[in-house]
Design an enzyme around this catalytic site. Structure first.
Site, PDB file in Angstrom:
ATOM      1  N   ASP A  33       0.712  -1.314   0.136  1.00  0.00           N
ATOM      2  CA  ASP A  33       0.183   0.080   0.107  1.00  0.00           C
ATOM      3  C   ASP A  33       0.863   1.215  -0.039  1.00  0.00           C
ATOM      4  O   ASP A  33       0.265   2.276   0.103  1.00  0.00           O
ATOM      5  CB  ASP A  33      -0.888  -0.013   1.014  1.00  0.00           C
ATOM      6  CG  ASP A  33      -2.342   0.889   1.098  1.00  0.00           C
ATOM      7  OD1 ASP A  33      -2.470   1.112  -0.273  1.00  0.00           O
ATOM      8  OD2 ASP A  33      -2.861   1.323   2.140  1.00  0.00           O
ATOM      9  N   CYS A  89     -21.565  -6.949  -9.039  1.00  0.00           N
ATOM     10  CA  CYS A  89     -22.265  -6.163  -8.273  1.00  0.00           C
ATOM     11  C   CYS A  89     -23.625  -6.114  -8.752  1.00  0.00           C
ATOM     12  O   CYS A  89     -24.649  -5.975  -8.203  1.00  0.00           O
ATOM     13  CB  CYS A  89     -21.904  -4.624  -8.336  1.00  0.00           C
ATOM     14  SG  CYS A  89     -20.200  -4.193  -7.756  1.00  0.00           S
ATOM     15  N   CYS A 140     -26.996  -3.296  -8.073  1.00  0.00           N
ATOM     16  CA  CYS A 140     -26.698  -3.043  -6.706  1.00  0.00           C
ATOM     17  C   CYS A 140     -26.119  -1.543  -6.913  1.00  0.00           C
ATOM     18  O   CYS A 140     -24.936  -1.503  -7.639  1.00  0.00           O
ATOM     19  CB  CYS A 140     -25.950  -3.769  -5.834  1.00  0.00           C
ATOM     20  SG  CYS A 140     -25.564  -3.163  -4.397  1.00  0.00           S
ATOM     21  N   CYS A 174     -22.848   7.246   0.030  1.00  0.00           N
ATOM     22  CA  CYS A 174     -21.520   8.018   0.261  1.00  0.00           C
ATOM     23  C   CYS A 174     -22.229   9.428   0.586  1.00  0.00           C
ATOM     24  O   CYS A 174     -22.960   9.940  -0.125  1.00  0.00           O
ATOM     25  CB  CYS A 174     -20.580   8.074  -0.817  1.00  0.00           C
ATOM     26  SG  CYS A 174     -19.325   9.182  -0.871  1.00  0.00           S
ATOM     27  N   CYS A 191     -18.818   3.161   2.314  1.00  0.00           N
ATOM     28  CA  CYS A 191     -19.151   2.437   1.177  1.00  0.00           C
ATOM     29  C   CYS A 191     -18.606   1.022   1.250  1.00  0.00           C
ATOM     30  O   CYS A 191     -19.044   0.228   0.341  1.00  0.00           O
ATOM     31  CB  CYS A 191     -18.341   3.334  -0.045  1.00  0.00           C
ATOM     32  SG  CYS A 191     -16.598   3.273  -0.112  1.00  0.00           S
ATOM     33  N   CYS A 196     -21.903  -2.916   1.565  1.00  0.00           N
ATOM     34  CA  CYS A 196     -21.859  -3.748   0.600  1.00  0.00           C
ATOM     35  C   CYS A 196     -22.115  -5.096   1.045  1.00  0.00           C
ATOM     36  O   CYS A 196     -21.793  -5.766   2.045  1.00  0.00           O
ATOM     37  CB  CYS A 196     -20.322  -4.140   0.117  1.00  0.00           C
ATOM     38  SG  CYS A 196     -20.255  -5.152  -1.152  1.00  0.00           S
TER      39      CYS A 196
HETATM   40 FE1  SF4 Z   1     -21.049  -3.533  -5.785  1.00  0.00          FE
HETATM   41 FE2  SF4 Z   1     -20.973  -3.799  -3.089  1.00  0.00          FE
HETATM   42 FE3  SF4 Z   1     -21.365  -1.127  -4.229  1.00  0.00          FE
HETATM   43 FE4  SF4 Z   1     -23.142  -3.049  -4.135  1.00  0.00          FE
HETATM   44  S1  SF4 Z   1     -22.451  -2.075  -2.302  1.00  0.00           S
HETATM   45  S2  SF4 Z   1     -22.512  -1.747  -5.883  1.00  0.00           S
HETATM   46  S3  SF4 Z   1     -22.114  -5.171  -4.290  1.00  0.00           S
HETATM   47  S4  SF4 Z   1     -19.452  -2.742  -4.405  1.00  0.00           S
HETATM   48 FE1  SF4 Z   2     -17.647   8.102   0.365  1.00  0.00          FE
HETATM   49 FE2  SF4 Z   2     -16.498   5.782   0.524  1.00  0.00          FE
HETATM   50 FE3  SF4 Z   2     -15.011   8.145   0.642  1.00  0.00          FE
HETATM   51 FE4  SF4 Z   2     -16.694   7.345   2.671  1.00  0.00          FE
HETATM   52  S1  SF4 Z   2     -14.855   6.364   2.021  1.00  0.00           S
HETATM   53  S2  SF4 Z   2     -16.641   9.238   1.791  1.00  0.00           S
HETATM   54  S3  SF4 Z   2     -18.364   6.290   1.459  1.00  0.00           S
HETATM   55  S4  SF4 Z   2     -16.102   7.267  -1.062  1.00  0.00           S
END
Ligand code: SF4
Ligand code: SF4
Length: 356
Positions: free
Chosen positions: A125, A191, A194, A201, A247, A251
């Protein structure tokens, strides 16, 4: 004889797979477009080594193999109240705890592939390699619309490492013939319809599937960002004091995830037990003591107080006013300004318990 994959798994990694390097990374074009649109915010180092990120052969000359390794970091449970920390922060700094296993992995590669130490380099990373995209190519999962690698076994919760390798071609056939669990490079391949992450976000930092605009992302704003947090995003930060997992948390693929085995991680659950008031009152000495060896130490005390002031301003908790008033005389102008913002916001909103 133990296979190379098993030898690497025995070092404590949760998943290991291999990808052939025969050209630029599949995501090179997307990386350049992301940079050209300024979505890397102030992370200029990403632009500076973009060529290397786009092609592992510029990191290790003649590279023909990329070893992708993952460590599950899903914690067992989140404390129900108080400031919210990114899950990965509730461990000793993973760069430090995973590094010895990567050094051992290098020695295993030398043994199994008959290569010299100069024929491989590892990163976790921090280097010029797109770990997530190579992990997808190696079959460890797919890249979701939330721009994270999603594993069938571990959901969104994996630290990713990569080892770029130059090996004799005849040694690769067996490795690369190994079956992959979900080989797929395409964003959002599994996905379906979805869109939970895009919709959830709070700062609309996912303008398109798989694209994070760091300028709007709470993870960037509260961690990498060294300056003030733009006012337009402060309210949306809510009680997230360090990073953001929204985010990922929404999921549905996480239903398959298990708590981390923590073989290469050292949990630090006490971090999440500090109250917001305790954090706002941290001295430099106490900060160094509480956050030693964690990733949080890298944002320094002023960065943490900046974030804590934003959370305090959003808390509706009038009991924090005296502490915030004291911070308006802090040595750091960054802290002073965020404390003043928090006071203004608290005085505008009704007092109430800290519940978010
Ligand atoms: Fe894809 Fe997970 Fe986002 Fe749904 S929440 S669109 S499954 S990454
Ligand atoms: Fe948006 Fe994901 Fe960044 Fe949180 S981590 S601000 S949900 S893009």
């Amino acid at each position: 004889m133990t296979t190379l994959r098993q030898a690497l798994l025995d070092l404590g990694f949760d998943v290991v797979s291999f990808a052939r390097v025969d050209g630029p990374t599949p995501a090179a074009h997307a990386l350049r477009s992301w940079l050209a649109n300024g979505m890397h915010a102030s992370m200029d180092w990403i632009a500076r080594n973009a060529d290397k990120r786009a092609d592992p052969r510029l990191v290790v000359a003649g590279a023909n193999l990329l070893v992708s390794l993952g460590v599950n970091y899903a914690p067992p449970a989140r404390p129900p109240t108080g400031p919210t920390w990114a899950r990965y922060a509730l461990y000793d700094d993973y760069h430090d705890t995973i590094k010895p296993a990567l050094e051992a992995a290098g020695r295993a590669l030398e043994l199994h592939l008959g290569i010299a130490p100069s024929a491989h380099r590892f990163y976790v990373d921090t280097g010029p390699v797109l770990e997530r995209d190579w992990a997808a190519r190696a079959g460890l999962g797919f890249v979701g619309k939330n721009a994270m690698l999603i594993s069938r076994e571990h959901g969104n919760w994996m630290f990713l490492a990569a080892i770029i390798v130059r090996a004799p071609a005849e040694r690769l056939d067996g490795l690369l013939a190994a079956p992959s669990s979900a080989a797929a490079d395409g964003i959002g391949r599994y996905c379906g319809s979805c869109t939970r992450c895009l919709d959830a976000c709070p700062t609309r930092a996912l303008p398109a599937p798989g694209v994070v605009d760091a300028r709007r992302c709470i993870s960037f704003l509260t961690i990498e960002n060294k300056g003030p947090i733009p006012e337009e995003f402060r309210e949306a930060i809510g009680n997230r004091i360090y990073g953001c997992d929204i985010c990922a948390e929404v999921c549905p693929w996480n239903r398959f995830s298990q708590a981390s085995r923590s073989l290469l991680l050292n949990p630090r659950p006490e971090i999440a037990r500090l109250t917001l008031d305790e954090i706002l009152r941290l001295t430099p000495e106490r900060f160094a003591e509480v956050y030693r060896r964690t990733p949080i130490k890298r944002i320094k005390l002023a960065g943490l107080l900046r974030n804590a002031c934003v959370v305090a301003g959003n808390s509706g908790d009038a009991s924090l006013v005296p502490t915030l008033e004291a911070l308006t005389s802090h040595d750091s102008p960054l802290v002073r300004e965020h404390a003043a913002w928090a006071l203004t916001r608290l005085r505008r909103t009704e007092s109430g318990p800290f519940t978010r």
